[in-house]
Motif scaffolding. Structure first.
Motif, PDB file in Angstrom:
ATOM      1  N   GLU A  97       1.288  -1.308  -0.085  1.00  0.00           N
ATOM      2  CA  GLU A  97      -0.063   0.073  -0.337  1.00  0.00           C
ATOM      3  C   GLU A  97       1.443   0.928  -0.389  1.00  0.00           C
ATOM      4  OE1 GLU A  97      -3.887   1.576  -0.016  1.00  0.00           O
ATOM      5  OE2 GLU A  97      -3.368  -0.373   0.154  1.00  0.00           O
ATOM      6  N   ASP A  98       2.129   1.371   0.283  1.00  0.00           N
ATOM      7  CA  ASP A  98       2.706   2.250   0.917  1.00  0.00           C
ATOM      8  C   ASP A  98       3.716   2.884  -0.696  1.00  0.00           C
ATOM      9  OD1 ASP A  98       1.734   2.879   3.788  1.00  0.00           O
ATOM     10  OD2 ASP A  98       4.324   1.358   4.608  1.00  0.00           O
ATOM     11  N   LEU A  99       3.485   1.435  -1.415  1.00  0.00           N
ATOM     12  CA  LEU A  99       4.311   1.700  -2.413  1.00  0.00           C
ATOM     13  C   LEU A  99       4.030   2.373  -3.717  1.00  0.00           C
ATOM     14  CD1 LEU A  99       7.458  -1.638  -2.341  1.00  0.00           C
ATOM     15  CD2 LEU A  99       7.539   0.917  -2.398  1.00  0.00           C
ATOM     16  N   LYS A 100       2.801   2.158  -3.486  1.00  0.00           N
ATOM     17  CA  LYS A 100       1.607   2.591  -4.547  1.00  0.00           C
ATOM     18  C   LYS A 100       1.435   3.741  -5.353  1.00  0.00           C
ATOM     19  CE  LYS A 100      -2.488  -0.234  -4.239  1.00  0.00           C
ATOM     20  NZ  LYS A 100      -4.181  -0.330  -4.112  1.00  0.00           N
ATOM     21  N   SER A 101       1.948   4.646  -5.821  1.00  0.00           N
ATOM     22  CA  SER A 101       1.234   5.804  -6.640  1.00  0.00           C
ATOM     23  C   SER A 101       0.343   6.432  -7.305  1.00  0.00           C
ATOM     24  CB  SER A 101       2.568   6.098  -7.514  1.00  0.00           C
ATOM     25  OG  SER A 101       1.943   5.575  -8.054  1.00  0.00           O
ATOM     26  N   VAL A 102      -0.079   7.548  -6.577  1.00  0.00           N
ATOM     27  CA  VAL A 102      -0.765   8.252  -7.853  1.00  0.00           C
ATOM     28  C   VAL A 102      -1.329   7.428  -8.092  1.00  0.00           C
ATOM     29  CG1 VAL A 102      -2.012  10.509  -8.293  1.00  0.00           C
ATOM     30  CG2 VAL A 102      -0.174  10.926  -6.200  1.00  0.00           C
ATOM     31  N   THR A 103      -0.668   6.923  -9.545  1.00  0.00           N
ATOM     32  CA  THR A 103      -0.593   6.941 -10.960  1.00  0.00           C
ATOM     33  C   THR A 103      -1.902   5.640 -10.630  1.00  0.00           C
ATOM     34  OG1 THR A 103       1.098   7.972 -12.295  1.00  0.00           O
ATOM     35  CG2 THR A 103      -0.261   5.915 -13.365  1.00  0.00           C
ATOM     36  N   ASP A 104      -0.812   4.796  -9.960  1.00  0.00           N
ATOM     37  CA  ASP A 104      -1.365   3.522  -9.794  1.00  0.00           C
ATOM     38  C   ASP A 104      -2.678   3.787  -8.722  1.00  0.00           C
ATOM     39  OD1 ASP A 104       0.478   2.221  -9.594  1.00  0.00           O
ATOM     40  OD2 ASP A 104       1.232   1.802  -8.033  1.00  0.00           O
TER      41      ASP A 104
ATOM     42  N   ALA B 264      -9.404   3.047  -9.182  1.00  0.00           N
ATOM     43  CA  ALA B 264     -10.341   4.320  -8.592  1.00  0.00           C
ATOM     44  C   ALA B 264     -10.914   4.372  -9.770  1.00  0.00           C
ATOM     45  CB  ALA B 264      -9.876   5.971  -8.321  1.00  0.00           C
ATOM     46  N   GLN B 265     -10.783   4.854 -11.438  1.00  0.00           N
ATOM     47  CA  GLN B 265     -10.747   4.608 -12.867  1.00  0.00           C
ATOM     48  C   GLN B 265     -11.732   3.437 -13.049  1.00  0.00           C
ATOM     49  OE1 GLN B 265     -11.369   7.750 -14.509  1.00  0.00           O
ATOM     50  NE2 GLN B 265     -13.050   6.590 -14.654  1.00  0.00           N
ATOM     51  N   LYS B 266     -11.377   2.071 -12.426  1.00  0.00           N
ATOM     52  CA  LYS B 266     -11.769   1.418 -13.288  1.00  0.00           C
ATOM     53  C   LYS B 266     -13.226   0.594 -11.942  1.00  0.00           C
ATOM     54  CE  LYS B 266      -7.922  -2.360 -13.669  1.00  0.00           C
ATOM     55  NZ  LYS B 266      -7.052  -3.244 -13.219  1.00  0.00           N
ATOM     56  N   LEU B 267     -13.062   0.963 -11.040  1.00  0.00           N
ATOM     57  CA  LEU B 267     -13.989   1.111 -10.443  1.00  0.00           C
ATOM     58  C   LEU B 267     -15.515   2.306 -10.029  1.00  0.00           C
ATOM     59  CD1 LEU B 267     -12.387   0.547  -6.150  1.00  0.00           C
ATOM     60  CD2 LEU B 267     -13.874  -0.867  -7.554  1.00  0.00           C
ATOM     61  N   VAL B 268     -15.001   3.244 -10.674  1.00  0.00           N
ATOM     62  CA  VAL B 268     -16.236   4.522 -10.454  1.00  0.00           C
ATOM     63  C   VAL B 268     -16.680   3.510 -12.236  1.00  0.00           C
ATOM     64  CG1 VAL B 268     -16.554   6.788 -11.996  1.00  0.00           C
ATOM     65  CG2 VAL B 268     -14.836   5.830  -9.484  1.00  0.00           C
ATOM     66  N   ASN B 269     -15.521   3.546 -13.234  1.00  0.00           N
ATOM     67  CA  ASN B 269     -16.045   2.865 -15.239  1.00  0.00           C
ATOM     68  C   ASN B 269     -17.286   1.729 -14.497  1.00  0.00           C
ATOM     69  OD1 ASN B 269     -15.124   4.842 -16.245  1.00  0.00           O
ATOM     70  ND2 ASN B 269     -12.939   3.354 -16.743  1.00  0.00           N
TER      71      ASN B 269
ATOM     72  N   THR C 263      -5.586  18.101  -9.666  1.00  0.00           N
ATOM     73  CA  THR C 263      -4.424  17.962  -9.327  1.00  0.00           C
ATOM     74  C   THR C 263      -5.246  16.267  -7.634  1.00  0.00           C
ATOM     75  OG1 THR C 263      -2.931  19.108  -9.922  1.00  0.00           O
ATOM     76  CG2 THR C 263      -2.360  17.100  -8.135  1.00  0.00           C
ATOM     77  N   TRP C 264      -5.374  15.383  -8.480  1.00  0.00           N
ATOM     78  CA  TRP C 264      -5.952  13.967  -6.971  1.00  0.00           C
ATOM     79  C   TRP C 264      -4.498  13.637  -6.479  1.00  0.00           C
ATOM     80  CZ3 TRP C 264     -10.605  13.779  -6.745  1.00  0.00           C
ATOM     81  CH2 TRP C 264     -11.539  14.492  -7.488  1.00  0.00           C
ATOM     82  N   THR C 265      -4.797  13.693  -4.793  1.00  0.00           N
ATOM     83  CA  THR C 265      -4.149  13.192  -4.457  1.00  0.00           C
ATOM     84  C   THR C 265      -4.227  11.851  -3.599  1.00  0.00           C
ATOM     85  OG1 THR C 265      -5.074  14.219  -2.366  1.00  0.00           O
ATOM     86  CG2 THR C 265      -3.822  15.298  -2.928  1.00  0.00           C
ATOM     87  N   LYS C 266      -3.440  11.050  -2.779  1.00  0.00           N
ATOM     88  CA  LYS C 266      -3.469   9.458  -2.194  1.00  0.00           C
ATOM     89  C   LYS C 266      -5.020  10.048  -1.564  1.00  0.00           C
ATOM     90  CE  LYS C 266       0.984   7.754  -3.410  1.00  0.00           C
ATOM     91  NZ  LYS C 266       1.987   6.811  -1.817  1.00  0.00           N
ATOM     92  N   VAL C 267      -4.743  10.653  -1.159  1.00  0.00           N
ATOM     93  CA  VAL C 267      -6.124  10.620   0.355  1.00  0.00           C
ATOM     94  C   VAL C 267      -7.511  10.259  -0.319  1.00  0.00           C
ATOM     95  CG1 VAL C 267      -6.583  11.867   2.183  1.00  0.00           C
ATOM     96  CG2 VAL C 267      -4.719  11.506   2.037  1.00  0.00           C
ATOM     97  N   GLU C 268      -6.994  12.053  -1.245  1.00  0.00           N
ATOM     98  CA  GLU C 268      -8.925  11.943  -2.183  1.00  0.00           C
ATOM     99  C   GLU C 268      -8.802  10.689  -3.242  1.00  0.00           C
ATOM    100  OE1 GLU C 268      -9.229  16.741  -3.576  1.00  0.00           O
ATOM    101  OE2 GLU C 268      -7.588  15.458  -4.130  1.00  0.00           O
TER     102      GLU C 268
END
Length: 171
Positions: free
Chosen positions: A47-54, A59-64, A151-156
């Motif tokens: 989880e800590d290694l995940k980037s904003v891109t990840d 998030a996009q997969k789930l929204v879609n 610009t989206w943050t990890k928290v958002e």
């Protein structure tokens, strides 16, 4: 209570104790606890290694997925054909060009694969269908929102992931 390892009856000293105090059983218990702690630590490290891109991708997969579920009984937003086969979650304002509305449910609607991929979003017809669906006022608000930079943050993104997992689960 029976020991989880040797199956002998024993009196637990504390609540939730599953192993007796025989050396072999204690060793199994310690090994089990270490494995459990390692799994938790490994999960946290991943989880800590995940980037904003990840997170954005997740998030996009789930929204879609949610949009496809939401619109599964509607026709394509552009051509109104039935969506009985595979269909896409098409963005009116592209996800990459307009990050401020990337996850906006008004901006994402189900489209047939032909309109979304082969007809480049069929944007003129998409716009007509979108105004018909959400009204001119909300469409104007969407246009204003799209013009803003975001610009989206990890928290958002984690919040979006959590929200849409819940929405999908409750669908």
């Amino acid at each position: 209570m029976k020991c989880k390892n040797c199956k002998q009856i024993f009196n637990p000293v504390k609540d939730g104790q599953k192993y007796c105090f025989e050396r072999e059983c204690l060793n199994v218990w310690i090994k089990t606890e270490k494995e459990k702690q390692w799994k938790e630590r490994k999960k946290q490290m991943k989880e800590d290694l995940k980037s904003v891109t990840d997170y954005t991708r997740e998030a996009q997969k789930l929204v879609n997925k949610y949009v496809r579920l939401r619109d599964r009984n509607n026709g394509c937003i552009s051509c109104e054909t039935d969506l009985i086969h595979k269909h896409d979650a098409g963005h009116y304002f592209s996800a990459f060009g307009y990050p401020s509305v990337r996850f906006d449910e008004d901006n994402i609607n189900s489209q047939c694969v032909y309109c979304n991929k082969h007809n480049h979003g069929s944007l003129i017809e998409y716009q007509k269908g979108l105004i018909k669906k959400i009204g001119q006022e909300r469409f104007n608000e969407l246009e204003l929102k799209a013009s803003k930079n975001k610009t989206w943050t990890k928290v958002e993104l984690k919040e979006i992931i959590k929200e849409y997992k819940e929405k999908i689960k409750n669908f």
